[in-house]
Design a protein around this motif. Structure first.
Motif, short mmCIF file in Angstrom:
data_model
loop_
_atom_site.label_atom_id
_atom_site.label_comp_id
_atom_site.label_asym_id
_atom_site.label_seq_id
_atom_site.Cartn_x
_atom_site.Cartn_y
_atom_site.Cartn_z
N ARG A 51 -43.51 24.68 12.25
CA ARG A 51 -43.34 24.98 11.05
C ARG A 51 -42.37 24.09 10.45
O ARG A 51 -41.25 23.75 10.93
CB ARG A 51 -42.46 26.43 11.16
CG ARG A 51 -43.38 27.65 11.69
CD ARG A 51 -42.64 29.11 11.15
NE ARG A 51 -41.30 28.88 12.00
CZ ARG A 51 -40.37 30.06 11.88
NH1 ARG A 51 -40.83 31.27 11.34
NH2 ARG A 51 -39.45 30.03 12.39
N THR A 53 -39.90 23.55 6.69
CA THR A 53 -39.39 24.33 5.66
C THR A 53 -38.76 23.19 4.91
O THR A 53 -37.65 22.38 5.29
CB THR A 53 -38.15 25.27 6.02
OG1 THR A 53 -38.75 26.26 6.89
CG2 THR A 53 -37.39 25.69 4.77
N ALA A 75 -47.55 24.43 9.50
CA ALA A 75 -47.22 25.08 8.34
C ALA A 75 -45.82 24.56 7.50
O ALA A 75 -45.02 24.45 7.87
CB ALA A 75 -46.94 26.33 8.66
N SER A 77 -43.35 25.45 4.17
CA SER A 77 -42.74 26.24 3.35
C SER A 77 -41.75 25.47 2.17
O SER A 77 -41.20 24.61 2.90
CB SER A 77 -41.84 27.49 3.77
OG SER A 77 -42.48 28.53 4.52
N ASP A 94 -46.80 27.26 1.49
CA ASP A 94 -45.99 28.27 0.82
C ASP A 94 -45.04 27.84 0.10
O ASP A 94 -44.16 27.09 0.34
CB ASP A 94 -45.38 29.05 2.05
CG ASP A 94 -44.76 30.41 1.22
OD1 ASP A 94 -45.18 30.91 0.45
OD2 ASP A 94 -43.60 30.65 1.97
N HIS A 96 -42.48 27.75 -3.32
CA HIS A 96 -41.62 28.65 -4.34
C HIS A 96 -41.02 27.38 -5.05
O HIS A 96 -39.73 26.98 -4.63
CB HIS A 96 -40.53 29.33 -3.36
CG HIS A 96 -40.95 30.12 -2.47
ND1 HIS A 96 -41.31 31.55 -2.52
CD2 HIS A 96 -41.52 29.88 -1.00
CE1 HIS A 96 -41.89 32.01 -1.62
NE2 HIS A 96 -41.85 31.19 -0.71
N TYR A 112 -35.81 34.78 -2.73
CA TYR A 112 -36.64 34.95 -1.54
C TYR A 112 -36.14 35.88 -0.63
O TYR A 112 -36.84 36.71 0.12
CB TYR A 112 -36.98 33.64 -0.78
CG TYR A 112 -38.06 33.66 0.37
CD1 TYR A 112 -39.49 33.98 0.35
CD2 TYR A 112 -37.35 33.45 1.61
CE1 TYR A 112 -40.00 33.90 1.67
CE2 TYR A 112 -37.93 33.35 2.73
CZ TYR A 112 -39.25 33.51 2.60
OH TYR A 112 -40.03 33.54 4.03
#
Length: 317
Positions: A51, A53, A75, A77, A94, A96, A112
């Motif tokens: 992951r 971020t 993945a 974000s 994902d 934002h 969030y």
């Protein structure tokens, strides 16, 4: 699975990450640098199932690296408020991203998390020079005026720490400063108890005193610019001094040009606070320029391009 946290080394990036870690404590590989070091996603070494971020870094500057991570099976974000360009659709991405002129990444993360770590969002928002937005966000906290002023000072100091040509210019490597903040659910406790706050406050006051001795060049009703020398103190103070000028003269656009390590200039631009528009469009006219509508910069402006920049700056505002 490994977590990788990629974040801008300024107040907005650090405080956005602080909110996420307080809400979801985790071990993660930290990838960051000085504030202007924004093409950071390419440094991530992720594998399928990891992951990633990303916080407070332009998607436009990191698109190819993000696509490469997604292709590897990671993945991603992404939280940001800078110019993004085209954002691809991908089931493992994902996003934002908002580019409102007074909403930074800390407030996007606050949305969030449903306001769960609001005080840290306020710190990051003050650090990004969004004073009115920070004060609005702080209203539910019902803080005393002195406490709100301390959160504002903390945001400014964290932001100040991010400016420099290299991490050697900084008081703290941004990853180390984040680790220093990490145990504190309450930013007021950090400001009152941690020696790092006092160190940043002392450095900020000393560097700002030197900057305030610099002469404004061509001050006028619509714009002014300042030139600072090629010195570590000037590189450290460039962004926060530009913010201070913008707060003091909200009807003006401001440009702060700091002598670069290898010649030329590093440029910080602040649009008038009365409009918060146009800084990013101006800086993107130059090869290493970018940022957001209210505040942007150029990582390297050659000496030969100085007159072109000044003409474009005056024309833009």
């Amino acid at each position: 699975m490994t977590d990788h946290d990629v974040f801008n080394g300024d107040a907005d990036g650090i405080c956005a990450l602080q909110q996420l870690h307080l809400s979801e404590p985790r071990e993660a590989v930290l990838v960051t640098g000085v504030k202007r070091d924004i093409a950071l996603v390419q440094r991530v070494r992720a594998r399928a199932g990891d992951r990633v971020t990303v916080l407070d870094l332009s998607f436009d500057k990191n698109r190819d690296a993000c696509l490469a991570l997604l292709a590897q099976g990671a993945a991603v974000s992404y939280f940001d408020h800078h110019y993004a360009g085209e954002i691809p659709a991908h089931p493992a991405l994902d996003v934002h991203i908002e580019t409102l002129p007074d909403k930074g990444t800390s407030l996007l993360v606050d949305d969030y998390l449903g306001g769960a770590r609001r005080a840290w969002a306020v710190v990051g928002t003050y650090g990004d020079n969004f004073d009115a937005a920070a004060a609005r966000a702080a209203e539910p906290l019902a803080l005393a005026d002195a406490d709100l002023a301390l959160l504002r000072e903390l945001g400014i100091l964290i932001n100040y720490n991010g400016y420099g040509a290299t991490v050697e210019d900084l008081h703290f490597h941004p990853a180390d400063l984040f680790r220093q903040l990490a145990p504190y659910a309450d930013p007021l406790a950090f400001a009152r108890e941690d020696a790092a706050f006092a160190q940043l406050r002392e450095g900020y006051r000393d560097d700002m005193a030197r900057a305030e001795d610099a002469e404004l060049v061509h001050p006028g009703p619509r714009h002014s610019y300042v030139v600072l020398p090629a010195a570590p103190w000037a590189r450290r103070v460039s962004g926060v001094y530009a913010n201070a000028l913008a707060q003091a003269e909200p009807a003006r656009a401001h440009a702060l040009l700091t002598g670069g390590v290898d010649g030329g200039y590093v440029v910080s631009v602040r649009a008038p606070l009365s409009t918060r528009e146009g800084a990013d469009a101006l800086c993107r006219q130059f090869e290493t320029g970018g940022g957001r509508k209210a505040a942007a910069g150029i990582n390297h402006l050659p000496e030969a391009a100085l007159e072109d920049f000044i003409a474009a700056f005056v024309a833009a505002f």
